[in-house]
Design a protein around this motif. Structure first.
Motif, PDB file in Angstrom:
ATOM      1  N   TYR A 108       0.867  -1.070  -0.050  1.00 57.84           N
ATOM      2  CA  TYR A 108      -0.064  -0.082   0.190  1.00 57.84           C
ATOM      3  C   TYR A 108       0.967   1.347  -0.094  1.00 57.84           C
ATOM      4  O   TYR A 108       2.042   1.246   0.570  1.00 57.84           O
ATOM      5  CB  TYR A 108      -0.815   0.083   1.234  1.00 57.84           C
ATOM      6  N   MET A 109       0.420   2.238  -0.486  1.00 58.59           N
ATOM      7  CA  MET A 109       1.031   3.736  -0.492  1.00 58.59           C
ATOM      8  C   MET A 109       1.327   3.949   0.837  1.00 58.59           C
ATOM      9  O   MET A 109       0.493   4.189   1.532  1.00 58.59           O
ATOM     10  CB  MET A 109       0.085   4.723  -1.349  1.00 58.59           C
ATOM     11  N   TRP A 110       2.553   4.532   1.037  1.00 57.84           N
ATOM     12  CA  TRP A 110       3.150   4.836   2.477  1.00 57.84           C
ATOM     13  C   TRP A 110       2.162   6.103   2.744  1.00 57.84           C
ATOM     14  O   TRP A 110       1.767   6.214   4.030  1.00 57.84           O
ATOM     15  CB  TRP A 110       4.736   5.203   2.313  1.00 57.84           C
ATOM     16  N   GLU A 111       2.076   7.044   1.740  1.00 56.88           N
ATOM     17  CA  GLU A 111       1.514   8.381   2.142  1.00 56.88           C
ATOM     18  C   GLU A 111       0.925   8.923   0.669  1.00 56.88           C
ATOM     19  O   GLU A 111       1.571   8.967  -0.055  1.00 56.88           O
ATOM     20  CB  GLU A 111       2.429   9.294   2.845  1.00 56.88           C
ATOM     21  N   ILE A 112      -0.517   9.181   0.885  1.00 58.35           N
ATOM     22  CA  ILE A 112      -1.287   9.871  -0.213  1.00 58.35           C
ATOM     23  C   ILE A 112      -0.660  11.410  -0.532  1.00 58.35           C
ATOM     24  O   ILE A 112      -0.718  12.133   0.524  1.00 58.35           O
ATOM     25  CB  ILE A 112      -2.416   9.654  -0.155  1.00 58.35           C
ATOM     26  N   PRO A 113      -0.113  11.649  -1.607  1.00 50.60           N
ATOM     27  CA  PRO A 113       0.553  13.130  -1.840  1.00 50.60           C
ATOM     28  C   PRO A 113      -0.644  14.044  -1.749  1.00 50.60           C
ATOM     29  O   PRO A 113      -1.847  13.721  -1.963  1.00 50.60           O
ATOM     30  CB  PRO A 113       0.974  13.019  -3.012  1.00 50.60           C
ATOM     31  N   ASP A 155      -1.456  16.509  -3.214  1.00 49.32           N
ATOM     32  CA  ASP A 155      -2.163  17.074  -4.642  1.00 49.32           C
ATOM     33  C   ASP A 155      -2.821  15.806  -5.334  1.00 49.32           C
ATOM     34  O   ASP A 155      -2.769  16.061  -6.465  1.00 49.32           O
ATOM     35  CB  ASP A 155      -1.191  17.898  -5.405  1.00 49.32           C
ATOM     36  N   VAL A 156      -3.004  14.808  -4.576  1.00 46.96           N
ATOM     37  CA  VAL A 156      -3.578  13.674  -5.294  1.00 46.96           C
ATOM     38  C   VAL A 156      -4.911  13.265  -4.546  1.00 46.96           C
ATOM     39  O   VAL A 156      -5.033  13.248  -3.429  1.00 46.96           O
ATOM     40  CB  VAL A 156      -2.693  12.546  -5.118  1.00 46.96           C
ATOM     41  N   ASN A 157      -5.959  13.140  -5.490  1.00 47.12           N
ATOM     42  CA  ASN A 157      -7.158  12.540  -4.779  1.00 47.12           C
ATOM     43  C   ASN A 157      -7.574  11.106  -5.267  1.00 47.12           C
ATOM     44  O   ASN A 157      -7.172  10.898  -6.524  1.00 47.12           O
ATOM     45  CB  ASN A 157      -8.342  13.667  -5.666  1.00 47.12           C
ATOM     46  N   GLY A 177      11.100   7.213  -8.775  1.00 52.07           N
ATOM     47  CA  GLY A 177      12.005   8.106  -7.935  1.00 52.07           C
ATOM     48  C   GLY A 177      11.339   9.581  -7.516  1.00 52.07           C
ATOM     49  O   GLY A 177      10.157   9.680  -8.126  1.00 52.07           O
ATOM     50  N   GLU A 178      11.578  10.191  -6.524  1.00 52.49           N
ATOM     51  CA  GLU A 178      10.847  11.177  -6.226  1.00 52.49           C
ATOM     52  C   GLU A 178      11.538  12.293  -5.602  1.00 52.49           C
ATOM     53  O   GLU A 178      11.490  13.386  -4.646  1.00 52.49           O
ATOM     54  CB  GLU A 178      10.048  10.708  -4.620  1.00 52.49           C
ATOM     55  N   MET A 179      12.601  12.661  -6.358  1.00 51.34           N
ATOM     56  CA  MET A 179      13.587  13.979  -6.284  1.00 51.34           C
ATOM     57  C   MET A 179      12.728  15.059  -6.742  1.00 51.34           C
ATOM     58  O   MET A 179      13.086  16.228  -6.300  1.00 51.34           O
ATOM     59  CB  MET A 179      14.644  13.789  -7.231  1.00 51.34           C
ATOM     60  N   HIS A 180      11.682  14.868  -7.526  1.00 47.97           N
ATOM     61  CA  HIS A 180      10.973  16.025  -7.994  1.00 47.97           C
ATOM     62  C   HIS A 180       9.505  16.149  -6.960  1.00 47.97           C
ATOM     63  O   HIS A 180       9.024  17.602  -7.106  1.00 47.97           O
ATOM     64  CB  HIS A 180      10.187  15.650  -9.283  1.00 47.97           C
ATOM     65  N   THR A 181       9.449  15.712  -5.770  1.00 51.65           N
ATOM     66  CA  THR A 181       8.500  15.926  -4.928  1.00 51.65           C
ATOM     67  C   THR A 181       8.910  17.259  -3.967  1.00 51.65           C
ATOM     68  O   THR A 181       9.895  17.503  -3.823  1.00 51.65           O
ATOM     69  CB  THR A 181       8.157  14.785  -3.961  1.00 51.65           C
ATOM     70  N   GLU A 182       7.684  17.529  -3.291  1.00 51.42           N
ATOM     71  CA  GLU A 182       7.962  18.964  -2.626  1.00 51.42           C
ATOM     72  C   GLU A 182       7.426  18.839  -1.285  1.00 51.42           C
ATOM     73  O   GLU A 182       5.854  18.631  -1.309  1.00 51.42           O
ATOM     74  CB  GLU A 182       7.303  20.056  -3.315  1.00 51.42           C
ATOM     75  N   SER A 183       7.734  18.912  -0.222  1.00 46.95           N
ATOM     76  CA  SER A 183       7.341  18.895   1.074  1.00 46.95           C
ATOM     77  C   SER A 183       6.339  20.239   1.333  1.00 46.95           C
ATOM     78  O   SER A 183       6.820  21.212   0.966  1.00 46.95           O
ATOM     79  CB  SER A 183       8.217  18.530   2.390  1.00 46.95           C
ATOM     80  N   PHE A 238       3.107  16.270   1.162  1.00 48.36           N
ATOM     81  CA  PHE A 238       4.176  16.439  -0.043  1.00 48.36           C
ATOM     82  C   PHE A 238       3.270  16.538  -1.103  1.00 48.36           C
ATOM     83  O   PHE A 238       2.300  15.732  -1.208  1.00 48.36           O
ATOM     84  CB  PHE A 238       5.192  15.462   0.063  1.00 48.36           C
ATOM     85  N   ASN A 239       3.703  17.215  -2.139  1.00 53.72           N
ATOM     86  CA  ASN A 239       3.012  17.441  -3.564  1.00 53.72           C
ATOM     87  C   ASN A 239       3.847  16.543  -4.488  1.00 53.72           C
ATOM     88  O   ASN A 239       5.086  16.263  -4.303  1.00 53.72           O
ATOM     89  CB  ASN A 239       3.136  18.654  -4.042  1.00 53.72           C
ATOM     90  N   PHE A 240       3.186  15.611  -5.242  1.00 50.84           N
ATOM     91  CA  PHE A 240       3.769  14.833  -6.256  1.00 50.84           C
ATOM     92  C   PHE A 240       3.832  15.471  -7.758  1.00 50.84           C
ATOM     93  O   PHE A 240       4.554  14.809  -8.552  1.00 50.84           O
ATOM     94  CB  PHE A 240       2.943  13.506  -6.257  1.00 50.84           C
ATOM     95  N   PHE A 241       2.976  16.374  -7.888  1.00 50.57           N
ATOM     96  CA  PHE A 241       2.861  17.018  -9.329  1.00 50.57           C
ATOM     97  C   PHE A 241       2.416  16.061 -10.365  1.00 50.57           C
ATOM     98  O   PHE A 241       3.187  15.831 -11.256  1.00 50.57           O
ATOM     99  CB  PHE A 241       4.263  17.935  -9.496  1.00 50.57           C
ATOM    100  N   PRO A 242       1.477  15.370 -10.315  1.00 52.25           N
ATOM    101  CA  PRO A 242       1.159  14.323 -11.300  1.00 52.25           C
ATOM    102  C   PRO A 242       1.046  14.893 -12.650  1.00 52.25           C
ATOM    103  O   PRO A 242       1.280  13.948 -13.417  1.00 52.25           O
ATOM    104  CB  PRO A 242      -0.420  13.771 -10.595  1.00 52.25           C
ATOM    105  N   GLY A 243       0.639  16.197 -12.895  1.00 52.10           N
ATOM    106  CA  GLY A 243       0.313  16.573 -14.100  1.00 52.10           C
ATOM    107  C   GLY A 243       1.616  17.210 -14.975  1.00 52.10           C
ATOM    108  O   GLY A 243       1.615  17.496 -16.086  1.00 52.10           O
TER     109      GLY A 243
END
Length: 766
Positions: A166-171, A173-175, A194-200, A205-210
């Motif tokens: 299961y996902m550790w934590e839902i971003p 900016d994700v529904n 990889g998650e170098m692009h994520t932002e706390s 944190f935001n995943f920026f899916p788009g």
């Protein structure tokens, strides 16, 4: 629905921690490389360095022909990947032959375009469906969630794999209701992106899916997914590499290795004659290998199915498995070793280090070593043919290696490599210290001096006296098929020294007197103070005791015994015995063999102990047995109600008629002492026979089989809380799996002319 699963961070190779010491890094890398495998690395992009995110994945993708750089020598890691480029990369990684698809094209995908076949096949397989207006938008940058969907479907036959992850934590900016949520949940739970692009953020944190997927992010995701796919895993592991796609890209493609006959060249000639330390493992000794395998097969999870084989065959792809890469090398004759000098040990930035190997399966070793080295040193590695030798060089890393026939050598400098080659040519290097053993180690006096100095630096100067007494030392490992022997030989300086004074002239004496019944542990040494004082010096006990002298002082303060008397008798030979007498608690006895000149001090100690016992006990039965022994008896239930009603503790102390001082918690000790001595016991004699001439001045004996029986019996009798017993039993079960395979351990030492010879034998229970 969502729970936290373990976070698997990318783990740097172990040798990255030693970047201040290049050769130490190289040696550790080499050892790890025999049992762990990583991807190749040859690319040298102008805009990719050690600090570039996902560098290793970029290198792997390029080396395996999946993703290229640009004509100007750059990789442009932050440039986005468009939708058809991403499809092409997917098919390249999967090694799927493209062509022959029958699906209709999208309105913006023209016939004859370079990407026509990729789009047809992806639409036919259900990987892409296009947009609602009938377009595919091939030149549009693929965003993160679009890329994840395509990759998940292609890698898993058009479906999202069922998984307990299961996902550790839902971003933030994700529904959950988004169309891409299931794909995102899968790749994040399995750690495939990889998650170098994520932002706390404050909310998580935001995943920026788009956002667009960059070239470096695509390289990382496909690398991770292929690694999982190749190993049939469920989650990405940073220490597991995906299967290579093109074996011709291995490092050895650059150089051919001459066919040279080195059958008469000894591997040890690589090392200098004055090496401070030499360690060698010799698997070319077929008898020893056979004997070793025989005793190792007794243990659980060893032999053909040992943990190394299981671990690597399960955790890497078939092509890179232990069976396919290491087994071909290790199943044939080979010898592997290393040497270093005292300068290197004293200061890791100085001195010479050499690694050497001789492999009957040299072709397989070339493949294995080259594959690993290329990953570690990448484009900095160069290869050069030099007469009968092939050179590998990485000046940045200080790596200088060579191949010569079936001989491999490695040094931390070009000069060292040249010198090693010269020694091989003239057969004028280090001479093997063993011809019959599976492994050996040699240490010369220069290195022993360095070791002694290290003890002095940490406040254990008396311990350094041991090493200053030695000229050199050698150690060996061998097996007779029924057990394993560890033997050592120490050359002593002439004249009086701490080791000679301790061992020379002493023959085991107390072992002729101590009872044999139930003995599970016995140790006898020529001098208590000579044996323990150097070890205890510099250590801290309690509040604080930092030397042997202060330990004596503390004992004197607690008991009222004169410290000078303690010093006198503790210079005597001593023995400690533990015996299983069938009771809940084992019998324990401490012995000191006194000289006639020590008897007055011993009498003073006994009298002081009489006073101490009288002052600190009440209501106990006290007997003076007339043979120099005192006995104190107490019902076990007076100490703890869990003991049997008829069990009695008996404590003995005093000086026996044969000038042996004893302190014993041992039932019926007065009648057992001197009767059926351990030295004449049949089991002990059998154990002693394995030590040969190295028996006599000191001994340690452990009857592991009886110790295990004792613990198992008492665990069954224990009246403690059942839950605690279950926890203990679970811990013991794992330990006992291995301990049960050992019958006994015996070791001894003796001085023979100018050598201290020691031997330890571990008997395996067949």
């Amino acid at each position: 629905m969502f729970i936290r699963s373990p976070f698997y961070a990318r783990i740097l190779p172990l040798n990255q921690f030693f970047n201040q010491n290049c050769m130490k890094k190289v040696f550790i890398s080499l050892l790890i490389g025999l049992f762990a495998f990583s991807a190749t690395a040859f690319a040298d992009f102008s805009d990719v360095d050690d600090f570039t995110d996902y560098r290793d994945s970029i290198i792997w993708m390029n080396d395996n022909g999946v993703i290229d750089g640009y004509p100007d020598g750059s990789f442009q890691p932050d440039t986005c990947v468009n939708r058809v480029e991403f499809l092409k990369l997917l098919f390249e990684v999967l090694e799927i032959e493209v062509g022959g698809g029958s699906a209709d094209l999208f309105s913006d995908t023209p016939n004859g375009s370079w990407y026509e076949d990729y789009v047809r096949m992806a639409r036919e397989r259900g990987t892409v469906v296009g947009y609602s207006d009938g377009t595919f938008r091939p030149g549009q940058c693929v965003n993160r969630v679009e890329a994840m969907k395509m990759a998940v479907l292609e890698f898993n036959d058009g479906a999202i794999p069922e998984t307990d992850l299961y996902m550790w934590e839902i971003p933030a900016d994700v529904n959950e209701g988004e169309w891409y949520f299931d794909y995102l949940e899968y790749v994040r739970a399995a750690d495939l992106v990889g998650e170098m692009h994520t932002e706390s953020t404050v909310d998580g944190f935001n995943f920026f899916p788009g956002d667009s997927m960059s070239r470096k992010e695509v390289a990382e995701m496909l690398y991770r997914m292929k690694s999982v796919m190749d190993t049939n895993g469920s989650q990405y592991r940073s220490w597991v590499s995906p299967d290579i796609i093109d074996e011709s890209l291995l490092f050895f493609r650059e150089c051919s290795v001459p066919d040279v006959d080195t059958s008469n060249v000894d591997m040890e000639t690589i090392f200098p004659k004055d090496s401070g330390l030499v360690m060698v493992l010799d698997a070319s000794n077929s008898a020893q290998v056979s004997n070793w395998n025989k005793v190792m097969d007794v243990f659980p999870s060893t032999g053909e199915n040992n943990w190394i084989v299981d671990s690597y065959d399960d955790s890497v792809s078939n092509k890179l498995s232990y069976a396919n890469m290491v087994r071909p090398v290790t199943s044939k004759d080979w010898k592997f070793g290393m040497s270093l000098n005292a300068d290197f040990v004293d200061n890791f930035n100085d001195g010479d280090v050499f690694v050497g190997g001789k492999f009957e399966a040299m072709d397989e070793f070339e493949y294995l070593a080259g594959y690993y080295f290329s990953r570690e040193f990448g484009s900095d590695m160069s290869c050069e043919e030099m007469d009968d030798f092939v050179y590998w060089t990485s000046e940045y890393e200080g790596f200088y290696a060579a191949l010569y026939g079936d001989l491999f050598l490695l040094s931390n400098s070009a000069e060292g490599r040249d010198a090693a080659i010269a020694r091989v040519a003239s057969n004028d290097g280090f001479t093997s210290k063993s011809d019959d053993d599976l492994a050996y180690m040699y240490i010369n006096d220069d290195l022993l001096t360095v070791i002694g100095d290290l003890y002095t630096e940490v406040g254990m100067e008396p311990m350094s006296l041991y090493f200053s007494s030695l000229m050199n030392a050698s150690f060996s490992l061998s097996s007779d098929g029924e057990g394993v022997s560890f033997d050592s030989s120490y050359k002593l300086e002439t004249g009086s020294n701490i080791i000679r004074d301790l061992y020379e002239g002493y023959e085991l004496e107390l072992i002729e007197k101590v009872p044999a019944e139930g003995t599970i542990f016995y140790i006898e040494m020529p001098s208590f103070s000579g044996y323990f004082a150097p070890v205890l010096s510099g250590l801290t006990f309690g509040d604080p005791v930092n030397s042997y002298a202060e330990l004596l002082n503390m004992a004197s303060d607690e008991t009222g015994i004169d410290e000078a008397d303690l010093e006198v008798i503790l210079d005597s030979p001593f023995a400690v015995q533990i015996s299983d007498l069938g009771n809940v608690n084992p019998g324990f006895a401490f012995y000191l063999q006194l000289d006639s000149s020590d008897l007055d001090a011993a009498d003073n100690i006994v009298e002081a102990f009489d006073v101490f016992i009288e002052a600190n006990t009440e209501g106990l039965e006290f007997d003076n047995l007339g043979s120099g022994l005192r006995r104190i008896s107490v019902a076990a239930t007076e100490i703890d109600s869990s003991f049997a009603d008829d069990e009695v503790f008996e404590f003995y102390y005093g000086v026996m008629d044969d000038d042996v001082m004893v302190f014993a918690l041992y039932s019926d000790f007065d009648s057992a002492y001197g009767d059926s001595a351990l030295a004449r016991d049949g089991d002990y004699q059998e154990a002693k026979s394995h030590l040969g001439s190295a028996y006599g001045a000191g001994v340690l004996y452990l009857d592991i089989e009886d110790i295990v029986d004792y613990f198992e019996r008492n665990l069954e009798m224990d009246n403690s809380d059942e839950l605690i017993l279950e926890e203990i039993a679970e811990e013991l079960e794992m330990i006992m799996e291995y301990v049960d395979a050992v019958k006994y351990v015996i070791s001894s030492s003796v001085i023979d002319r100018n050598e201290l010879n020691s031997s330890m034998y571990v008997k395996i229970e067949n």
